[in-house]
Enzyme design. Structure first.
Site, PDB file in Angstrom:
ATOM      1  CG  ASP A  25      -1.985   1.048   1.186  1.00  0.00           C
ATOM      2  OD1 ASP A  25      -2.235   1.589   0.095  1.00  0.00           O
ATOM      3  OD2 ASP A  25      -2.578   1.335   2.240  1.00  0.00           O
ATOM      4  CD  GLU A  84      -5.756  -1.274  -1.896  1.00  0.00           C
ATOM      5  OE1 GLU A  84      -5.501  -2.171  -1.077  1.00  0.00           O
ATOM      6  OE2 GLU A  84      -6.777  -0.563  -1.839  1.00  0.00           O
TER       7      GLU A  84
END
Length: 406
Positions: free
Chosen positions: A12, A130
């Site tokens: 992320d 992500e």
């Protein structure tokens, strides 16, 4: 032969949009920054290199925009993504407001995903910032799992983090665990620039003390219902009898809650997922009336159709069903859709059929939002035939002659 144990990572990017902006304005590092609003309202003009830039402050914002993301210093002041900019201005009036630059964000997104794929090619794209990564078959991964899980796995994760940093100049946070559910949770435990490795035997000590809401899939409403049952932590959820969860939440979600609390998740990393729809929408800075403001609405509507067509062309899809979405000034939302005889990605055809959808909804009330969607998607080479354009001449969208219910 024993199947290899899975090793799944969730990567992320840290405050992605804001971090990309800090590459452009490094002098703002450490300051509270909010990304959102239009370029005009957020003061998005750039200046030649070396010249000072006068950035807008959140207190000067006027409009209905929302925060897309914020730097960690801004989050410390109580602002967060999804919050209205006017509300955020009350909490952090001196925060710097920057407009969104999707072209730059997409560029950096492509960069970090490409370098990750060079190390670990099995990657699932979960959005612009992500990804999930299956590390199971990456050379050395099984040795790391079986021999030195904390050392070996961390070394592999650091390779990914270093590669992302070199390619983009940005930091990311990674969670490495036996499955996707735990990896998603762990990537958020040590932000920013975090690295968390967790094995199955560590779930009771490291996961169960966390709030139940940390599990991706337990939203505010479900969390309230759990709290009403006296369930506040993941450990308390894991200790709750299955029959209690089934009685309260039903079979499907009840079983999922039970499995999630115990860290069970057998979903594979999916490298490709066919999209079900593509859409574009815009929220107006002020409410617009379909007739009084038709000169403004018509080109906006046409541009939305053109953007959807461009999205389809870029990904090599055609669509069979056209839909529109309207949100009125009382927050009531209406959607309508029509299925065409043949699929298309031609902007003019999408525009024409979307206009026909509008003929079935009331246009006598001011609008907050307008959107266009294409569904029933097919790969272009799988479409049986090209859509045929109706020769009926196109009228302006919000033409008074269309009547009170166009």
């Amino acid at each position: 032969m024993t199947a290899p144990r899975r090793l799944i990572a969730h990567l992320d990017m840290d405050a992605f949009y804001a971090s990309v902006e800090l590459l452009r304005y490094p002098e703002l590092k450490g300051q509270p920054i909010v990304i959102g609003g239009s370029r005009r309202q957020a003061g998005g003009a750039s200046s030649p290199s070396g010249e000072p830039v006068q950035h807008a402050r959140l207190r000067d914002y006027a409009g209905r925009g929302v925060i897309t993301t914020a730097t960690y210093p801004a989050r410390a002041l109580g602002v967060h993504s999804g919050m209205g900019l006017m509300k955020a201005a009350l909490l952090a009036p001196d925060a710097i407001l920057l407009p969104m630059d999707f072209e730059s964000y997409r560029h950096h997104s492509r960069l970090f995903k490409a370098v990750v794929a060079e190390i670990a090619p099995v990657v699932e794209n979960r959005g612009i910032d992500e990804i999930y990564i299956d590390l199971t078959d990456v050379p050395g991964a099984q040795d790391a799992i079986d021999g030195d899980p904390l050392g070996g796995v961390r070394q592999l994760a650091r390779r990914l983090k270093d590669a992302v940093s070199r390619a983009t100049g940005l930091t990311c946070s990674i969670g490495v665990t036996p499955n996707k559910l735990l990896a998603k949770l762990c990537s958020d435990l040590d932000k920013p620039d975090g690295l968390t490795v967790l094995m199955a035997d560590e779930i009771p000590s490291r996961i169960w003390p966390l709030p139940a809401s940390r599990i991706n899939g337990i939203g505010p409403k479900a969390n309230e219902r759990l709290a009403a049952l006296g369930i506040h932590t993941i450990g308390e959820l894991a200790a709750t009898p299955l029959h209690t969860l089934l009685a309260e939440f039903g079979s499907q979600y009840g079983h999922w809650l039970h499995d999630a609390a115990h860290g069970c998740d057998d979903r594979p990393v999916v490298t490709w997922r066919e999209p079900k729809s593509m859409s574009r929408e815009t929220t107006f800075e002020r409410n617009l009336h379909p007739r009084e403001d038709r000169a403004l609405l018509t080109p906006i509507f046409t541009r939305l159709c053109e953007q959807v067509a461009a999205d389809l062309a870029r990904k090599d899809y055609v669509g069979r069903t056209v839909g529109v979405k309207l949100k009125y000034d009382d927050f009531r939302t209406v959607t309508r859709s029509l299925t065409m005889p043949t699929p298309t990605r031609e902007a003019s055809v999408i525009r024409q059929w979307a206009g026909r959808c509008l003929k079935t909804v009331p246009l006598d009330q001011r609008l907050r939002l307008l959107g266009v969607k294409m569904e029933g998607l097919l790969k272009a080479d799988a479409a049986q035939a090209e859509a045929q354009v109706d020769p009926t001449p196109e009228l302006p969208l919000f033409e008074p002659a269309m009547g009170d219910n166009p």
